[in-house]
Design an enzyme around this catalytic site. Structure first.
Site, short mmCIF file in Angstrom:
data_model
loop_
_atom_site.label_atom_id
_atom_site.label_comp_id
_atom_site.label_asym_id
_atom_site.label_seq_id
_atom_site.Cartn_x
_atom_site.Cartn_y
_atom_site.Cartn_z
N ARG A 11 -2.57 1.96 -14.36
CA ARG A 11 -2.26 2.05 -15.78
C ARG A 11 -3.55 1.89 -16.58
O ARG A 11 -4.43 1.10 -16.21
CB ARG A 11 -1.27 0.96 -16.20
CG ARG A 11 0.17 1.19 -15.72
CD ARG A 11 0.83 2.41 -16.37
NE ARG A 11 2.20 2.62 -15.96
CZ ARG A 11 2.61 3.50 -15.03
NH1 ARG A 11 1.73 4.25 -14.39
NH2 ARG A 11 3.89 3.65 -14.76
N HIS B 147 -3.05 11.79 -15.85
CA HIS B 147 -1.93 10.98 -15.32
C HIS B 147 -1.03 11.79 -14.38
O HIS B 147 0.15 12.02 -14.68
CB HIS B 147 -1.11 10.38 -16.47
CG HIS B 147 -0.22 9.24 -16.02
ND1 HIS B 147 0.09 8.16 -16.80
CD2 HIS B 147 0.42 9.02 -14.84
CE1 HIS B 147 0.88 7.34 -16.14
NE2 HIS B 147 1.11 7.85 -14.94
N1 LIG Z 1 -1.14 7.30 -11.89
C1 LIG Z 1 0.04 7.62 -11.43
O1 LIG Z 1 0.37 8.80 -11.37
C2 LIG Z 1 0.95 6.58 -10.93
C3 LIG Z 1 0.70 5.25 -11.13
N2 LIG Z 1 1.50 4.29 -10.59
C4 LIG Z 1 1.18 2.88 -10.80
O2 LIG Z 1 0.98 2.26 -9.53
C5 LIG Z 1 1.49 0.93 -9.60
C6 LIG Z 1 1.70 0.37 -8.20
O3 LIG Z 1 2.83 0.97 -7.60
P1 LIG Z 1 3.47 0.38 -6.25
O4 LIG Z 1 2.44 0.30 -5.19
O5 LIG Z 1 4.70 1.16 -5.98
O6 LIG Z 1 3.82 -1.09 -6.71
P2 LIG Z 1 4.15 -2.37 -5.80
O7 LIG Z 1 4.97 -3.26 -6.67
O8 LIG Z 1 4.70 -1.93 -4.51
O9 LIG Z 1 2.73 -3.02 -5.54
C7 LIG Z 1 2.08 -3.82 -6.48
C8 LIG Z 1 1.00 -4.62 -5.80
O10 LIG Z 1 0.27 -5.36 -6.77
C9 LIG Z 1 0.21 -6.72 -6.37
N3 LIG Z 1 0.16 -7.59 -7.55
C10 LIG Z 1 1.02 -7.66 -8.58
N4 LIG Z 1 0.64 -8.59 -9.47
C11 LIG Z 1 -0.49 -9.13 -8.99
C12 LIG Z 1 -1.35 -10.16 -9.44
N5 LIG Z 1 -1.13 -10.82 -10.59
N6 LIG Z 1 -2.39 -10.49 -8.66
C13 LIG Z 1 -2.61 -9.85 -7.49
N7 LIG Z 1 -1.84 -8.86 -7.01
C14 LIG Z 1 -0.78 -8.50 -7.75
C15 LIG Z 1 1.47 -6.96 -5.58
O11 LIG Z 1 1.32 -8.10 -4.76
P3 LIG Z 1 2.47 -8.55 -3.72
O12 LIG Z 1 2.48 -7.48 -2.65
O13 LIG Z 1 2.01 -9.84 -3.21
O14 LIG Z 1 3.74 -8.57 -4.49
C16 LIG Z 1 1.56 -5.64 -4.80
O15 LIG Z 1 0.76 -5.70 -3.66
C17 LIG Z 1 2.75 1.09 -10.44
O16 LIG Z 1 3.13 -0.13 -11.03
C18 LIG Z 1 2.31 2.12 -11.48
O17 LIG Z 1 1.82 1.47 -12.62
C19 LIG Z 1 2.58 4.61 -9.82
C20 LIG Z 1 2.89 5.93 -9.59
C21 LIG Z 1 2.12 7.01 -10.15
O1 LIG Z 2 5.85 6.58 -11.50
C1 LIG Z 2 5.00 6.13 -12.27
O2 LIG Z 2 4.90 4.93 -12.54
C2 LIG Z 2 4.06 7.04 -12.90
O3 LIG Z 2 3.10 6.65 -13.47
C3 LIG Z 2 4.36 8.48 -12.76
O4 LIG Z 2 3.38 9.29 -13.26
#
Ligand SMILES: NC(=O)C1=CN([C@@H]2O[C@H](COP(=O)(O)OP(=O)(O)OC[C@H]3O[C@@H](n4cnc5c(N)ncnc54)[C@H](OP(=O)(O)O)[C@@H]3O)[C@@H](O)[C@H]2O)C=CC1
Ligand SMILES: O=C(O)C(=O)CO
Length: 313
Positions: free
Chosen positions: A228, A276
């Protein structure tokens, strides 16, 4: 079973027909303002508050993406939007991990093979072989080691790079060094040459990629923001590029989207930009996943993918 659907940009017909095929007994309809007929499940992105509020009979709300920050921020302003006890689900992977892997691996290899430098040399019509980078000097650090970050880390480790990840809880991914919690963030950053962000947007992670963090990376570091825009302090990145601490950046997400045409990021020669799309929702995979989750709920099972309202992701 009654399912309501709202997405501001997706092709509604594809989703109505697709969900109907997945769950033949269900009645799937597009939600319109004023529709307060019963619903068991809601599939949403940027939902209007009145679509969900007061619907005590909902058994689940599905966000049609991986990140739930926009729904949760709306929920903060309108706490009654999600009736008490109704679980919120998000898409876990559903084809997004592979897209993230493609994006991250291609850009890391681009930097590792110095294609950015050769592109700059080409502008000057200069034929000049440069010294190779060595894998051991190219440690990759993935911020966020969840569904997407974990898969991205795995794919880069398969290319032979030293890979580490940082998350709230410790991970046990083969071949990847795991760091957890704020107390291990500095150790994670120290020696990281390529930083890839896949954290969720929460109050704890906003602005995390700032000068203090960037200064702890290895010299001539690279930064990739795939999560983000609010994670990155754009002016701090520009300063780090200026000082040479950061050599290049690839940004998919921005504090303001679309990125305004007068943003200095557009013109910076060492910043690459995509609009994005690092990973988009794949309708077929997403519908299969949602239908499977609904079947699990209907069977009284406990499905994965539920968002923790407490943790905010
Ligand atoms: N650019 C794009 O097109 C897209 C962007 N995204 C972004 O990618 C992000 C990640 O997606 P996804 O992998 O599915 O999410 P997950 O919830 O599976 O993973 C999030 C990770 O972040 C860690 N985390 C959360 N808070 C903290 C913190 N305060 N300190 C340290 N680590 C932290 C979590 O730790 P723990 O494992 O210990 O819970 C976890 O490992 C989404 O939230 C979205 O914003 C997603 C899809 C598309
Ligand atoms: O799935 C999400 O969170 C995205 O950012 C898609 O673009």
């Amino acid at each position: 079973m009654e399912i309501i659907f709202h997405h501001p940009t997706f092709d509604t017909q594809t989703w109505l027909e697709g969900m109907q095929q997945q769950l033949p007994g269900a009645n799937v309809r597009q939600w319109h303002p004023g529709d307060n007929q019963p619903a068991d499940y809601a599939l949403v992105w940027h939902p209007p508050v009145e679509m969900l509020s007061g619907r005590q009979t909902l058994k689940g709300v599905f966000a049609l993406g991986a990140g739930v920050d926009s729904i949760l921020s709306k929920l903060q302003a309108h706490p009654d939007m999600l009736p008490n006890g109704v679980p919120l689900f998000r898409l876990e992977d559903t084809g997004m991990a592979l897209q993230m892997q493609e994006y991250a691996v291609s850009q890391v290899l681009h930097w590792f093979r110095r294609f950015d430098d050769y592109q700059a040399l080409k502008q000057q019509a200069k034929w000049q072989p440069l010294e190779d980078y060595r894998r051991e000097d190219f440690t990759i650090g993935v911020l966020g080691a969840g569904v997407l970050g974990g898969k991205v880390a795995e794919s880069l480790a398969a290319w032979g790079f030293p890979v580490r990840c940082w998350s709230r809880s410790k991970k046990d991914y083969p071949g990847i060094t795991s760091f957890a919690g704020d107390e291990q963030l500095s150790d994670f950053l120290s020696g990281t040459r390529v930083l890839i962000n896949l954290l969720p947007n929460t109050p704890q992670t906003v602005g995390i990629i700032n000068s203090r963090l960037l200064n702890q990376l290895a010299d001539e570091a690279f930064v990739m923001n795939l999560a983000r825009g609010v994670h990155l302090v754009e002016s701090d990145l520009l300063a780090a590029l200026e000082s040479g601490k950061v050599k290049g950046a690839m940004l998919d997400v921005f504090a303001q989207e679309p990125l305004p045409s007068n943003s200095p990021l557009w013109k910076h020669p060492r910043i690459a930009i995509t609009p994005h799309l690092a990973a988009v929702t794949r309708p077929q995979e997403a519908m299969e996943y949602i239908a499977k989750t609904i079947r699990q709920i209907e069977n009284g099972e406990n499905p994965g993918g539920q968002v923790s309202l407490h943790h905010g992701y």
